[in-house]
Design an enzyme around this catalytic site. Structure first.
Site, PDB file in Angstrom:
ATOM      1  N   GLY A   1       1.833  -6.240   3.508  1.00 30.90           N
ATOM      2  CA  GLY A   1       2.088  -6.009   1.930  1.00 30.90           C
ATOM      3  C   GLY A   1       1.368  -7.362   1.258  1.00 30.90           C
ATOM      4  O   GLY A   1       2.080  -7.839   0.263  1.00 30.90           O
TER       5      GLY A   1
ATOM      6  N   GLY B   1       0.512  -7.358  -2.768  1.00 32.22           N
ATOM      7  CA  GLY B   1       1.661  -7.316  -3.897  1.00 32.22           C
ATOM      8  C   GLY B   1       1.862  -8.904  -4.479  1.00 32.22           C
ATOM      9  O   GLY B   1       0.962  -9.593  -4.400  1.00 32.22           O
ATOM     10  N   GLN B   2       2.682  -8.897  -5.251  1.00 34.53           N
ATOM     11  CA  GLN B   2       3.056  -9.887  -6.304  1.00 34.53           C
ATOM     12  C   GLN B   2       3.047 -11.264  -5.474  1.00 34.53           C
ATOM     13  O   GLN B   2       2.356 -12.524  -5.717  1.00 34.53           O
ATOM     14  CB  GLN B   2       4.125 -10.061  -7.016  1.00 34.53           C
ATOM     15  CG  GLN B   2       4.413 -10.905  -8.118  1.00 34.53           C
ATOM     16  CD  GLN B   2       5.782 -11.073  -8.778  1.00 34.53           C
ATOM     17  OE1 GLN B   2       6.643 -10.279  -8.212  1.00 34.53           O
ATOM     18  NE2 GLN B   2       5.953 -11.637  -9.698  1.00 34.53           N
TER      19      GLN B   2
ATOM     20  N   ASP C   1      -2.574  -4.580   3.995  1.00 34.98           N
ATOM     21  CA  ASP C   1      -1.851  -3.513   2.912  1.00 34.98           C
ATOM     22  C   ASP C   1      -2.332  -2.072   3.144  1.00 34.98           C
ATOM     23  O   ASP C   1      -3.197  -1.862   3.973  1.00 34.98           O
ATOM     24  CB  ASP C   1      -2.061  -4.101   1.645  1.00 34.98           C
ATOM     25  CG  ASP C   1      -0.816  -3.855   0.688  1.00 34.98           C
ATOM     26  OD1 ASP C   1      -0.756  -2.711   0.188  1.00 34.98           O
ATOM     27  OD2 ASP C   1      -0.467  -4.770   0.047  1.00 34.98           O
TER      28      ASP C   1
ATOM     29  N   ASP D   1      -0.696   0.767   7.167  1.00 32.35           N
ATOM     30  CA  ASP D   1       0.602   1.356   6.604  1.00 32.35           C
ATOM     31  C   ASP D   1       1.602   0.666   7.743  1.00 32.35           C
ATOM     32  O   ASP D   1       1.711   0.932   8.940  1.00 32.35           O
ATOM     33  CB  ASP D   1       0.438   2.929   6.851  1.00 32.35           C
ATOM     34  CG  ASP D   1       1.631   3.376   6.419  1.00 32.35           C
ATOM     35  OD1 ASP D   1       2.751   2.933   6.150  1.00 32.35           O
ATOM     36  OD2 ASP D   1       1.723   4.741   6.166  1.00 32.35           O
TER      37      ASP D   1
ATOM     38  N   TYR E   1      17.754  -0.207  -2.870  1.00 31.38           N
ATOM     39  CA  TYR E   1      17.192  -1.559  -2.643  1.00 31.38           C
ATOM     40  C   TYR E   1      17.993  -2.673  -1.932  1.00 31.38           C
ATOM     41  O   TYR E   1      17.661  -3.310  -0.863  1.00 31.38           O
ATOM     42  CB  TYR E   1      16.277  -2.109  -3.705  1.00 31.38           C
ATOM     43  CG  TYR E   1      15.488  -3.237  -3.652  1.00 31.38           C
ATOM     44  CD1 TYR E   1      14.388  -3.623  -2.664  1.00 31.38           C
ATOM     45  CD2 TYR E   1      15.835  -4.278  -4.447  1.00 31.38           C
ATOM     46  CE1 TYR E   1      13.620  -4.840  -2.682  1.00 31.38           C
ATOM     47  CE2 TYR E   1      15.336  -5.641  -4.386  1.00 31.38           C
ATOM     48  CZ  TYR E   1      14.169  -5.740  -3.627  1.00 31.38           C
ATOM     49  OH  TYR E   1      13.550  -6.937  -3.590  1.00 31.38           O
TER      50      TYR E   1
ATOM     51  N   LYS F   1      18.210  -4.221   1.896  1.00 29.66           N
ATOM     52  CA  LYS F   1      18.034  -5.613   1.979  1.00 29.66           C
ATOM     53  C   LYS F   1      19.393  -6.406   2.885  1.00 29.66           C
ATOM     54  O   LYS F   1      19.393  -6.939   3.804  1.00 29.66           O
ATOM     55  CB  LYS F   1      17.752  -6.353   0.692  1.00 29.66           C
ATOM     56  CG  LYS F   1      16.575  -6.103   0.109  1.00 29.66           C
ATOM     57  CD  LYS F   1      15.614  -6.887   0.799  1.00 29.66           C
ATOM     58  CE  LYS F   1      13.986  -6.533   0.238  1.00 29.66           C
ATOM     59  NZ  LYS F   1      12.880  -6.891   1.241  1.00 29.66           N
TER      60      LYS F   1
END
Ligand code: NAD
Ligand code: AKB
Length: 318
Positions: free
Chosen positions: A12, A15-16, A38, A54, A144, A148
């Site tokens: 990932g 991402g941010q 990613d 993936d 979400y 978590k």
């Protein structure tokens, strides 16, 4: 550059958080020792070798781990709070199954250490909202947050049952200028800077006085690397550590932006993300992180706002 035998995989990475983490880890460990992965390559990723991956494909993940002799995985791929509520079953699948793949590779001794981020979303409406303790009532109301919270318990379980070296932080909303946020409830606190500089105004999807825990990305990246580099015996919590930066509402950040851009205006049009924000704490107690591995935040609101405006100004064409 740190001389170690670590080979790092970031999942990932586009991402941010991933873009900035890749840049920082490459500086510390050397670009040759960091693999960014990613679903697809992104412009922000220029500091490391890239592998298309993936995270739901365990065999492909295993192939990359073997090919590069990976020792540490930073597993960032997930659907966040807002996008997760729009696609709950897929959010559950992605957030949980990809974590199991990484945990199992460590259990099978293919990798040595895992970083997996949790979130303030593990807390819910019944959690004490001010100075939220490390151990407290946790009844998250988003998929979400549920994923978590479950992920925290699984990380702890793999540590206790299988000796897997898992490390985790409950990030607050993260604010940085190098990468765009990807579908969270706290994203307004990044968008507001772009709109302030481009258009001089912003319409907030959260109400005026919605206070949430937030953090500058630089602090978050430093915390991430510090917890990963800490000696194992200092990591007493194998679920996830509370991490506190600062807290503010849309009005408070707008007021601080106005000290730099006096004509800036903000309006409020809360949408479905308001209910998510209302279920989260306003401030976080992170004494355990301070005590166990020496965490200390650097950015307060004036510093954060100044840093965002100065850096974003250089990116926006005049
Ligand atoms: P993001 O949405 O910006 O980035 C996630 C990245 O994962 C994206 O580049 C996406 O393409 C990638 N991805 C999605 N599905 C994938 C898959 N199947 N395989 C491989 N990659 C896939 O998210 P972020 O803000 O960088 O967050 C990273 C992690 O940190 C997440 O686990 C998130 O829950 C956690 N976190 C973030 C914040 C925050 O404010 N940014 C706060 C708390 C926790
Ligand atoms: C979100 O808003 O979903 C994230 C988070 C706090 O986990 N930024």
């Amino acid at each position: 550059m740190l001389s170690t035998n670590e080979k790092i995989l970031i999942i990932g990475a586009g991402g941010q958080i991933g873009v900035e983490l890749t840049e920082n880890l490459s500086k510390i460990y050397g670009a040759a020792n960091v693999i960014a992965s990613d679903l697809k390559a992104s412009e922000g990723l220029k500091d490391a070798e890239f592998e298309q991956l993936d995270a739901l494909d365990k065999n492909a993940l295993f192939d990359i781990v073997k090919k590069h002799g990976i020792t540490q995985v930073y597993h960032l791929a997930a659907l966040l709070s807002a996008t997760g509520e729009q696609n709950p079953m897929f959010a559950w699948k992605l957030n949980m199954e990809s974590l199991f793949h990484v945990l199992d590779l460590a259990k099978e001794k293919h990798i040595k250490q895992i970083y997996w981020p949790s979130s303030i979303a593990v807390f819910g409406p019944t959690t004490p909202a001010i100075n939220t303790p490390q151990n407290t009532v946790m009844e998250p109301s988003t998929i979400y947050g549920i994923s978590k919270q479950a992920g925290e318990r699984w990380c702890e379980w793999y540590f206790k049952k299988h000796g897997v070296d898992t490390r985790s932080l409950r990030y607050p909303g993260l604010i940085g200028w190098k990468s765009a946020p990807g579908g969270g409830t706290t994203d307004y606190a990044v968008h507001i800077f772009h709109e302030a500089l481009k258009n001089g105004r912003y319409e907030s999807f959260l109400s005026e006085h919605t206070t949430l825990p937030m953090m500058h990305m630089e602090d978050a990246i430093r915390a991430t690397i510090e917890i990963m580099q800490a000696p194992a015996e200092k990591i007493k919590i194998r679920g996830s550590y509370n991490l506190s930066g600062l807290s503010f509402s849309p009005k408070q950040i707008a007021d601080e932006i106005k000290t730099h851009i006096p004509d800036f205006t903000i309006t409020y049009k809360p949408d479905f993300r308001q209910a998510i924000a209302d279920s989260w704490p306003q401030s976080i107690n992170d004494e355990a992180a301070q005590k166990d591995w020496g965490w200390k935040v650097k950015y307060d609101l004036p510093k954060l706002v100044e840093n965002m405006l100065v850096n974003l100004k250089q990116q926006i064409p005049a």
